[in-house]
Scaffold this active site. Structure first.
Site, PDB file in Angstrom:
ATOM      1  CB  SER A   7      -0.943   0.022   1.206  1.00 28.36           C
ATOM      2  OG  SER A   7      -0.204  -0.069   2.412  1.00 28.36           O
ATOM      3  CG  ASP A 301      -4.682   5.262   6.905  1.00 28.08           C
ATOM      4  OD1 ASP A 301      -3.539   4.930   7.288  1.00 28.08           O
ATOM      5  OD2 ASP A 301      -5.216   4.760   5.893  1.00 28.08           O
ATOM      6  CG  HIS A 304      -1.563   3.652   4.671  1.00 25.68           C
ATOM      7  ND1 HIS A 304      -2.825   3.195   4.981  1.00 25.68           N
ATOM      8  CD2 HIS A 304      -0.876   2.611   4.138  1.00 25.68           C
ATOM      9  CE1 HIS A 304      -2.911   1.913   4.634  1.00 25.68           C
ATOM     10  NE2 HIS A 304      -1.746   1.527   4.132  1.00 25.68           N
TER      11      HIS A 304
END
Length: 348
Positions: A7, A301, A304
């Site tokens: 990610s 978040d 991340h």
């Protein structure tokens, strides 16, 4: 540029696979800063590290491999949120590294059809291969999996991850890849999601989860020695690696030094430190809060980083000094052929 990873560098491949909301970011407030017209699937408030690297290398934004009718002429991004080096990590919900390598073979064929054998080989040899993967193997694959922890001690498990990662690099080398960029792992235990698990988290005294950070550190040390060996063993192999662990740790602990106000809390999430992974309200927990100014934060978040972190890191990888990135920076990998042209010689 060919990109493999998780990610940290997924530009939206997971939009096209059957997975869970935790592994997707194609909904608001992801992408809220307006650089892209709508959420793209990037796990960020805007652009991610490889978008900036592409810009510095005078390339357009590199498309996700699974994007319908994507043009691969400037490179492809195979990354998948939640993916690991090992196929067992988040199995069935992500595009693991071995599958990303198989997708690269399809792109090879596409390039040959488009450009012919010789020109396609030239593209493959001159491209930079950027790899950012491993966190999920430790977070979900090891710490989150009691069975794996019974089977392997941390040292054995790190050895297995690094062994498989080395194999992947060798596969790309055999296909003609010569220039590699690596994003090593950050202090994983300091992610808001882990800090929130700390016994005193609700009192605002949450600390980093040492076990997670120790795994990241062991991985980085092992990767460093493998890369030194590969440079010695593989003719023409050049790489760029950075000490991402200390780089981010410094921003977590001394945010103001780097233009941030908060190094520990997530901008988007809920619970202590915003550590409950709920940004966007589509995950297991739907309640979430959003900070007023994302540029003040290191963490976007619970897991991340913000676009500002991606941008600062990209800049350091691009033309940072050998003390922080080495043995080459990315600028050298992209432009070293052009460093001494006939015009330069005449200028001298």
């Amino acid at each position: 540029m060919f990109i493999f990873g998780d990610s940290t560098v997924d530009p939206g491949n997971n939009n096209y696979i059957k997975t869970i909301a935790e592994n997707q970011a194609n909904y608001e407030p992801y992408g809220q800063n307006g650089f892209f017209k709508s959420p793209t699937g990037r796990f960020c408030d805007g652009r991610i590290i490889v978008d900036f690297i592409a810009e510095y290398a005078n390339l357009p934004i590199i498309p996700p491999f699974l994007q319908p009718s994507a043009d691969y002429i400037n490179g492809v991004n195979f990354a998948s949120g939640g993916a690991g080096v090992l196929p067992e990590t988040n199995q069935g919900l992500v595009i693991d590294l071995p599958t990303q390598l198989k997708s690269f073979e399809k792109v090879e064929k596409w390039l040959v059809e488009k450009l012919g054998e010789e020109s396609a080989q030239k593209v493959i040899t001159e491209a930079v291969y950027f790899i950012s993967i491993g966190s999920n193997d430790y977070m979900a694959g090891y710490l989150g999996n009691p069975k794996t922890r019974e089977l392997y001690n941390p040292e054995q498990y790190v050895g297995m991850v690094i062994g498989n990662l080395t194999q992947a690099v060798q596969v790309l080398y055999e296909k003609g890849g010569r220039k590699f960029g690596f994003l090593s792992l950050c202090p994983l235990g300091c992610l808001p999601i882990f800090r929130a698990l700390s016994p005193k988290a609700s009192e605002g005294q949450g600390v980093c989860l040492e076990e997670a950070s120790a795994l990241a550190s062991a991985h980085n040390n092992a990767l460093r020695s493998v890369l030194t060996s590969l440079e010695f063993l593989l003719k023409g192999f050049k790489y760029s690696n950075s000490n991402f662990y200390d780089w981010l740790y410094d921003r977590i602990n001394h945010p103001t030094k780097h233009g941030f106000k908060d190094g520990v809390k997530a901008c988007c999430g809920t619970g202590p430190y915003g550590g409950i992974y709920s940004c966007g309200g589509r995950k297991n927990i739907t309640e979430y809060q959003l900070c007023p100014d994302v540029d003040d934060y290191v963490w976007w978040d619970s897991v991340h980083a913000t676009q500002r972190i991606h941008q600062q890191l990209a800049m350091d990888l691009w033309n940072g000094p050998t003390s922080s990135v080495g043995p080459y920076n990315l600028k050298h990998l992209f432009f070293h052929q052009a460093q001494l042209t006939i015009a330069d010689i005449l200028d001298q």
